[in-house]
Design a protein around this motif. Structure first.
Motif, PDB file in Angstrom:
ATOM      1  N   LEU A   8       0.895  -1.359  -0.046  1.00  0.00           N
ATOM      2  CA  LEU A   8       0.072  -0.294  -0.088  1.00  0.00           C
ATOM      3  C   LEU A   8       1.041   1.211   0.023  1.00  0.00           C
ATOM      4  O   LEU A   8       1.330   1.648   1.029  1.00  0.00           O
ATOM      5  CB  LEU A   8      -0.853  -0.124   1.267  1.00  0.00           C
ATOM      6  N   LEU A  13      -1.970   6.049  -3.767  1.00  0.00           N
ATOM      7  CA  LEU A  13      -3.431   5.675  -3.455  1.00  0.00           C
ATOM      8  C   LEU A  13      -4.129   7.071  -3.405  1.00  0.00           C
ATOM      9  O   LEU A  13      -5.302   7.239  -3.654  1.00  0.00           O
ATOM     10  CB  LEU A  13      -3.486   4.967  -2.240  1.00  0.00           C
ATOM     11  N   LEU A  17      -7.496   7.569  -5.315  1.00  0.00           N
ATOM     12  CA  LEU A  17      -8.830   7.501  -4.787  1.00  0.00           C
ATOM     13  C   LEU A  17      -9.652   8.829  -4.970  1.00  0.00           C
ATOM     14  O   LEU A  17     -10.806   8.585  -5.223  1.00  0.00           O
ATOM     15  CB  LEU A  17      -8.391   7.407  -3.328  1.00  0.00           C
ATOM     16  N   LEU A  98      -1.234  -0.184  -7.480  1.00  0.00           N
ATOM     17  CA  LEU A  98      -0.627  -0.795  -6.096  1.00  0.00           C
ATOM     18  C   LEU A  98       0.135  -1.952  -6.158  1.00  0.00           C
ATOM     19  O   LEU A  98       0.487  -2.611  -5.109  1.00  0.00           O
ATOM     20  CB  LEU A  98      -1.986  -0.792  -5.098  1.00  0.00           C
TER      21      LEU A  98
END
Length: 338
Positions: A8, A13, A17, A98
């Protein structure tokens, strides 16, 4: 230096997102909820909202294992049904983001109960109510018609039980460290008694109390961990749940013992409650229980194999292989229950 969040990258991210989840911020923090050889599950927050991100473990994976797209598809399909599942917010099937596909879902407000000690805190009356609803949700799942929710092609229901018998026999062959004549005897009996196909249904694959989230009213508000789900014979779910309960009696160090808590439905009560909410024929339940014993024994034997070959990390594995004997004996005994 160990990566604080395996698999992660929060900077990556944080860019992805907001583009895929409405209202999401880019400054994120994360807490690992579950990890290891199983799928990695993270609690993600931008300081205002909270989500759950799920991705495969880090490292080389079998192509068919830890399939995030399948999990996401199953829960998305169940969203309009009475089966409680978290809302799906986004799926990323691009491994370049990822390092593997992942999905983002609702963070359901509920507790997980795994052990007798966990349930002792809520008491016998609430434990009974919880276990009743737990069984009701399984019956509800098995009433869903896969084709009506777009899952007709999600599995191969034809010959499902026969393939299960062969699959777990191959697991024993692949994890061979010792002679297990009882395994061969159970395999022979199961092979000779494979049941005919029934109306296909959704199979969760690992339905147990610690794979659901329960609210303060002792009701299941989220069924999770769908990585083994398929379309097949739903009674394999009921049988596996019952075998987990039996295993908690003779091998409590190997499996969660929530079913042993005061107030939890007895096996006969579980069967009666499921039957009241289902039109499935339970007259051959002994076969399904024997098959589930065979399956769990195969899983435990695989763990024992890895221990013998120095492939496990941590304590508590030295005696795990003993549980295989009890499961195989229980499987042969279950065939006499029909």
């Amino acid at each position: 230096m160990t990566q604080p969040h395996p698999g992660l990258d929060l900077d990556v991210l944080g860019r992805w997102l907001p583009e895929h989840v409405d209202g999401a911020g880019s400054q994120l923090s994360a807490t690992l909820i579950a990890g290891g050889k199983s799928n990695l599950t993270y609690r993600i927050t931008d300081g205002t909202a909270v989500w759950i991100l799920r991705r495969p473990p880090v490292g080389h994976l079998l192509a068919t294992a830890h399939d995030m797209v399948r999990e996401h598809r199953m829960m998305s399909a169940l969203a309009p049904t009475p089966v409680p599942v978290p809302a799906m917010y986004a799926l990323c099937d691009d491994p370049d983001v990822l390092g593997a596909p992942f999905y983002v879902m609702e963070c359901v407000d509920g507790a997980t109960y795994r052990s007798k000690a966990d349930l002792a805190a809520v008491g016998a009356e609430r434990t009974r109510a919880m276990s009743e609803n737990f069984v009701d949700v399984l019956a509800e799942l098995h009433r869903v018609n896969p084709a009506e929710v777009g899952l007709a092609d999600f599995g191969r229901p034809e010959g499902f039980l026969g393939r299960q018998v062969e699959r777990w026999h191959k697991q024993f062959e692949a994890a061979h460290t010792r002679e297990l004549p009882t395994m061969e005897a159970l395999y022979a009996e199961l092979s000779q008694r494979v049941l005919a196909d029934t109306a296909p249904g959704i199979v969760h694959g690992d339905y147990r109390l610690d794979n659901v989230l329960v609210d303060g009213d002792d009701r299941v508000v989220g069924v999770v961990d769908w990585e083994l789900s398929t379309i097949g014979d739903p009674l394999t779910d009921l049988a596996l749940m019952l075998v987990y309960g039996r295993m908690a009696k003779f091998s409590p160090d190997t499996v969660a013992d929530a079913t042993e808590a005061p107030g939890y439905l007895s096996e006969d009560e579980v069967i009666a409650r499921y039957a009241a909410g289902s039109d499935r024929d339970l007259s051959d339940l002994g076969f399904y229980i024997a098959l589930s014993c065979f399956k769990l024994a195969g899983i435990v034997e695989g763990i024992h194999y890895r221990f013998v070959n120095g492939q496990t990390v941590g304590d508590g594995f030295s005696q795990i292989g003993e549980g295989v004997y009890g499961l195989l004996d229980a499987g042969l005994a279950a065939l006499k229950e029909n």
